[in-house]
Write an enzyme that holds these catalytic residues in place. Sequence first.
Site, PDB file in Angstrom:
ATOM      1  N   ARG A  70      28.792  41.447  52.271  1.00 45.18           N
ATOM      2  CA  ARG A  70      28.976  41.724  50.849  1.00 45.18           C
ATOM      3  C   ARG A  70      28.574  43.161  50.509  1.00 45.18           C
ATOM      4  O   ARG A  70      29.177  43.809  49.660  1.00 45.18           O
ATOM      5  CB  ARG A  70      28.156  40.733  50.007  1.00 45.18           C
ATOM      6  CG  ARG A  70      28.156  41.053  48.521  1.00 45.18           C
ATOM      7  CD  ARG A  70      27.512  39.966  47.667  1.00 45.18           C
ATOM      8  NE  ARG A  70      26.385  39.316  48.285  1.00 45.18           N
ATOM      9  CZ  ARG A  70      25.141  39.850  48.362  1.00 45.18           C
ATOM     10  NH1 ARG A  70      24.900  41.066  47.899  1.00 45.18           N
ATOM     11  NH2 ARG A  70      24.163  39.162  48.913  1.00 45.18           N
ATOM     12  N   TYR A 122      46.861  45.702  29.335  1.00 47.19           N
ATOM     13  CA  TYR A 122      47.128  44.506  30.131  1.00 47.19           C
ATOM     14  C   TYR A 122      46.438  43.314  29.461  1.00 47.19           C
ATOM     15  O   TYR A 122      45.284  43.410  29.031  1.00 47.19           O
ATOM     16  CB  TYR A 122      46.602  44.731  31.554  1.00 47.19           C
ATOM     17  CG  TYR A 122      46.433  43.486  32.367  1.00 47.19           C
ATOM     18  CD1 TYR A 122      47.481  42.581  32.548  1.00 47.19           C
ATOM     19  CD2 TYR A 122      45.213  43.196  32.965  1.00 47.19           C
ATOM     20  CE1 TYR A 122      47.312  41.437  33.296  1.00 47.19           C
ATOM     21  CE2 TYR A 122      45.036  42.046  33.722  1.00 47.19           C
ATOM     22  CZ  TYR A 122      46.086  41.169  33.877  1.00 47.19           C
ATOM     23  OH  TYR A 122      45.917  40.027  34.612  1.00 47.19           O
ATOM     24  N   ASP A 195      42.905  53.333  33.612  1.00 53.78           N
ATOM     25  CA  ASP A 195      43.599  52.348  34.434  1.00 53.78           C
ATOM     26  C   ASP A 195      44.933  52.967  34.841  1.00 53.78           C
ATOM     27  O   ASP A 195      45.831  53.143  34.020  1.00 53.78           O
ATOM     28  CB  ASP A 195      43.815  51.058  33.632  1.00 53.78           C
ATOM     29  CG  ASP A 195      44.483  49.959  34.445  1.00 53.78           C
ATOM     30  OD1 ASP A 195      45.110  50.272  35.487  1.00 53.78           O
ATOM     31  OD2 ASP A 195      44.401  48.780  34.041  1.00 53.78           O
ATOM     32  N   LYS A 220      49.126  45.773  42.721  1.00 50.55           N
ATOM     33  CA  LYS A 220      50.433  46.286  42.305  1.00 50.55           C
ATOM     34  C   LYS A 220      50.941  47.369  43.271  1.00 50.55           C
ATOM     35  O   LYS A 220      51.046  47.115  44.451  1.00 50.55           O
ATOM     36  CB  LYS A 220      50.333  46.781  40.868  1.00 50.55           C
ATOM     37  CG  LYS A 220      49.597  45.834  39.913  1.00 50.55           C
ATOM     38  CD  LYS A 220      50.140  44.421  39.888  1.00 50.55           C
ATOM     39  CE  LYS A 220      49.604  43.551  38.763  1.00 50.55           C
ATOM     40  NZ  LYS A 220      48.165  43.297  38.771  1.00 50.55           N
TER      41      LYS A 220
END
Length: 405
Positions: A70, A122, A195, A220
Site C-alpha cells: 500500500r 463530471y 482535472d 479515460k
Amino acid sequence: MSADKVTNGSERAVGDDGFRAQPKGFATKAIHVAQDPEQWKSMAVVPPISMSTTFKQHGPAQHAGFEYGRSGNPTRDVLERCLASLDNGKYGLTFSSGLGVTTTIITMLSAGDHVVAGDDLYGGTNRLLRQVAMKMNIAVDFVDTTDLAKVEAAIKPNTKLFWLETPTNPLLKVADIEAVCKIAHKFPGVVVVVDNTFLSAYLQRPLDLGADVVMYSLTKYMNGHSDVIMGAAVMNDEALYERLKFLQNAAGIVPSPFDCYLVNRSLKTLALRMERHKSNSLAVAKFLEAHSKVERVLHPGLPSHPQHELAKKQTYGHSGIMSFYIKGGLDESSAFLKALQVFTLAESLGGYESLAELPSVMTHASVPAEQRAQLGITDGLVRISVGLEDVDDLIVDLKQALEKV
C-alpha cells in the site's frame, strides 16, 4: 514518485491547425522515462509486474525502498515517474480511481474550509462535493470558471482549494487556466487543481500554465483501452506532494500493480492515439454541425465554440470528446442513441472504441435537476466519445442514426 528530468523545447509555437505546436520529445518520454532495463537484475525491456504485498528488509526498519504494497510498489513507482514527466512535473501519485484522487485531495481540507469549483463538472465530482464534502462542513461554491469576474468574486478568506475542469463535462466550456491561477494565487495557501481528463497530458499541460496539481481519471484517454479504473495526480511542489503521498498511504486509495502495468503500457501509444482522436473528432464535429437535425455542436476545435481562440492558445488540440444538442427532447435523443451501430451506448470515454450517452439520465443524473436546467444539460444533449475507428464509418453510423429521429 520523483520524475526523471527531460528537457522540453518551446511551448509557444503554433501548429498548422492554429493550436499550440507539440514540442518534440513527448512520445520519447512516454516510452523511456522510468523504463530503463538496467534498474532490474533481469534487464527486462518491459518493466515487470511486482505483485508482492510485502518486501524483505535488511534489518528492522531498514528496507530497500519498499516495505508494504500500500505504501509503495516498484510497478507503481515506474508509472508514477513516467506520468510526472508527461506533464512536466516533478512528482506523480496514482490512485484506485479518478474519484479516489478527488477524495484524497479533499481530505487535505478541514471543516470550515471553502472550495471554489466549476459549475459544469463530471457528475461524480459534483456528487462528491455536494453529498460528501459539504456534509463534512466544507463549503463549496460552484461558479462559471469562464467568467473571471465571478471567479474572483467567489474567493473567501477561508478558500483553500480551486477545482477546475477545462474543457468541462459535458458542456465543453474552456476556462483560462493561466488567468484563473493568477487570481487564485493572489491568496496565500490556495491550491489550484485542474482535472485534465478530457485532454490528457498530450493535449494540455496545466502545470505549465500555473496550476498546482493536475489530476486524471486514467481510466479515460491516458489508459485508452477501457480496461482499467485508475486515477493520478501530478505536481511540482514537494510539500504538496508529501501531503498527498501521506494521504494516499493513510487513506489506502491505491491501485493494483497489475493495473499500473497496464496504464504504463498504454502510455507508449498515447501520442499516436490522441492524434487520431483529434482528427476523427473534428471531422465528426463538422459533419454534425452541418446536419439539419442537430441544433448545436460543442467542440472547442470548431470556430463556432465560444472559447475557440482560448482553446487554441492553451492546448495542443482537442480530443475525441464532444457534445451536441439534437433537435427535440428525450424521444429524439433516445431514438438516435438506440439506432447507433458502430458507436456503443455506454458511459465513460477516451477508449479506442466510440461511445455515446445521454448525460441528463446517465453520467450527470446525480447533478441536481435545477443545476442541470441552469447549465443546459437537457434531454436533447448527447455526449459522444469519438474513437479510433475509420472516421468514414463513424460518420455513416451517425448519419443513419439521425435519419431514425
